[in-house]
Scaffold this motif. Sequence first.
Motif, PDB file in Angstrom:
ATOM      1  N   LEU A  76       0.825  -1.201   0.000  1.00  0.00           N
ATOM      2  CA  LEU A  76       0.000   0.000   0.000  1.00  0.00           C
ATOM      3  C   LEU A  76       0.864   1.258   0.000  1.00  0.00           C
ATOM      4  O   LEU A  76       0.522   2.250  -0.658  1.00  0.00           O
ATOM      5  N   SER A  77       1.991   1.224   0.717  1.00  0.00           N
ATOM      6  CA  SER A  77       2.903   2.372   0.713  1.00  0.00           C
ATOM      7  C   SER A  77       3.493   2.590  -0.674  1.00  0.00           C
ATOM      8  O   SER A  77       3.640   3.733  -1.129  1.00  0.00           O
ATOM      9  N   GLY A  78       3.827   1.477  -1.338  1.00  0.00           N
ATOM     10  CA  GLY A  78       4.345   1.589  -2.703  1.00  0.00           C
ATOM     11  C   GLY A  78       3.318   2.179  -3.653  1.00  0.00           C
ATOM     12  O   GLY A  78       3.641   3.037  -4.483  1.00  0.00           O
ATOM     13  N   CYS A 126       1.275   0.635 -11.548  1.00  0.00           N
ATOM     14  CA  CYS A 126       0.260   0.986 -10.553  1.00  0.00           C
ATOM     15  C   CYS A 126      -0.960   1.627 -11.215  1.00  0.00           C
ATOM     16  O   CYS A 126      -2.106   1.224 -10.955  1.00  0.00           O
ATOM     17  N   ILE A 127      -0.738   2.619 -12.083  1.00  0.00           N
ATOM     18  CA  ILE A 127      -1.855   3.311 -12.719  1.00  0.00           C
ATOM     19  C   ILE A 127      -2.595   2.368 -13.669  1.00  0.00           C
ATOM     20  O   ILE A 127      -3.815   2.444 -13.811  1.00  0.00           O
ATOM     21  N   HIS A 128      -1.878   1.444 -14.295  1.00  0.00           N
ATOM     22  CA  HIS A 128      -2.512   0.460 -15.168  1.00  0.00           C
ATOM     23  C   HIS A 128      -3.463  -0.414 -14.357  1.00  0.00           C
ATOM     24  O   HIS A 128      -4.615  -0.657 -14.758  1.00  0.00           O
ATOM     25  N   ILE A 156       1.035   6.672  -6.795  1.00  0.00           N
ATOM     26  CA  ILE A 156      -0.111   7.549  -7.023  1.00  0.00           C
ATOM     27  C   ILE A 156       0.301   9.009  -6.913  1.00  0.00           C
ATOM     28  O   ILE A 156      -0.100   9.855  -7.726  1.00  0.00           O
ATOM     29  N   ASP A 157       1.106   9.325  -5.905  1.00  0.00           N
ATOM     30  CA  ASP A 157       1.554  10.708  -5.733  1.00  0.00           C
ATOM     31  C   ASP A 157       2.375  11.172  -6.932  1.00  0.00           C
ATOM     32  O   ASP A 157       2.259  12.326  -7.374  1.00  0.00           O
ATOM     33  N   LEU A 158       3.199  10.276  -7.477  1.00  0.00           N
ATOM     34  CA  LEU A 158       3.999  10.636  -8.658  1.00  0.00           C
ATOM     35  C   LEU A 158       3.098  10.909  -9.856  1.00  0.00           C
ATOM     36  O   LEU A 158       3.234  11.936 -10.536  1.00  0.00           O
ATOM     37  N   ILE A 159       2.182  10.001 -10.123  1.00  0.00           N
ATOM     38  CA  ILE A 159       1.292  10.145 -11.274  1.00  0.00           C
ATOM     39  C   ILE A 159       0.410  11.376 -11.122  1.00  0.00           C
ATOM     40  O   ILE A 159       0.207  12.162 -12.065  1.00  0.00           O
TER      41      ILE A 159
END
Length: 419
Positions: free
Chosen positions: A104-106, A170-172, A111-114
Amino acid sequence: MNAAAPPPGSERTKVMSSVRKGRYPNGKAFFQAVWTVIGKDGERRQQTKVFAKLGEAKSYAGRMADEVEKRGVSDPHRHTVREYLNRWLAALRQKGEEYSPTTLSGYRRCIDLICSEVGHITLAKLTAYHLDQAYGALLKSGGKSRKPNSDGSRNPCPLSARTVHHAHRCIHTALEQARKWKLIGENPARDATPPSPTPSSARAMTDDEISRVWQAAIKAQAGGKAYPGIDCVVLLLMLTGLRRSEVLGLCWDAIDLDAGKITVRRTLIVGEDGSPVLREKAKTARSLRTVSIPTVLAERLRAHWAFTAEQILAWGADYCRAPMLVFPEAGGGMPNPGTWTIRLRQIMRQARVKGVQPAHGYRHSAATALIAAGTDIKTVQTLLGHSTPAITMTLYVHSEEARDKAAGDALAARLERLS
């Protein structure tokens, strides 16, 4: 042009689908599926996709119109990518232990980067083009320098291709769930092009470097300014190949000094809020294992237990005993993994060792040394707690100049015998 029938009670939007024929500059025909959402205020939102055949375009346009009507088109236009991703992450948290705090931390970091690039875009309008632009921006200046400025701020710096690739994965995954939830018609990350991760630059320490690191740890322990037991931690990492999380999660009830064995069953990781979390289970089923320790390590652990016993007496009832960690902070408190990485990095610097990861470098070196010594890969896999031998082979089997030369000499000798 035809309109898909709106669901009962839904009068605020209409969806129109159609197909357009066009030609490329070389004269080849193409067919463009078009579906248009007409909002209550009359605003039109149009999306398209190109096909080589008319039938495929018609089928896709009609299907997209139906899906948009079924899912309620207001939802994806009402919240942004950032809002959706936060909701998606919250849904994962609700599944409890199915997702570890580390996972979840990863996801949170990705998410913050995207979101720093596309978080403001409405979910339904996000495209592969937006994502490709985001990946390029992150590669160029998506990170923050490690050294802060005088005012505490940090300058932008490039991110590695591997980090951006993790963000893409992650976004995928998140957008694929949005598609399954019928919030979007298709996953734009499928058509995005993330950077290819470069091969890991991790390397094992040489024999000389291992000697220097060990001497630096002994000197730091003797100096009294380092963490009490820093040399014990370094020796444990060197001789067992344990992960940082496994060493920090080690408790005295998992150590049998008489039998010379350590049972790996807990891990200490970083939670989403940055605080340490002790997990009462190993990383994977294979990670739950028993590791034999040599006499020299058993003796050093006995000395460290004597120090721990002194601390327990000094702190009395205030000492944290549940559970009793081997390498706690003052008073038996849980250690911070980030703090330990800094401590181990300082040992590397004092030993003048560069290009080796401060914590994982020991595991890498132990595995590489075992394989180079001829230890069978199954034994190394079991010792490291990998799920399959393939992971061990991929991560830790490297060619070395001496072995390459020996292999070449062996082939040359064989050719001479056959000549």
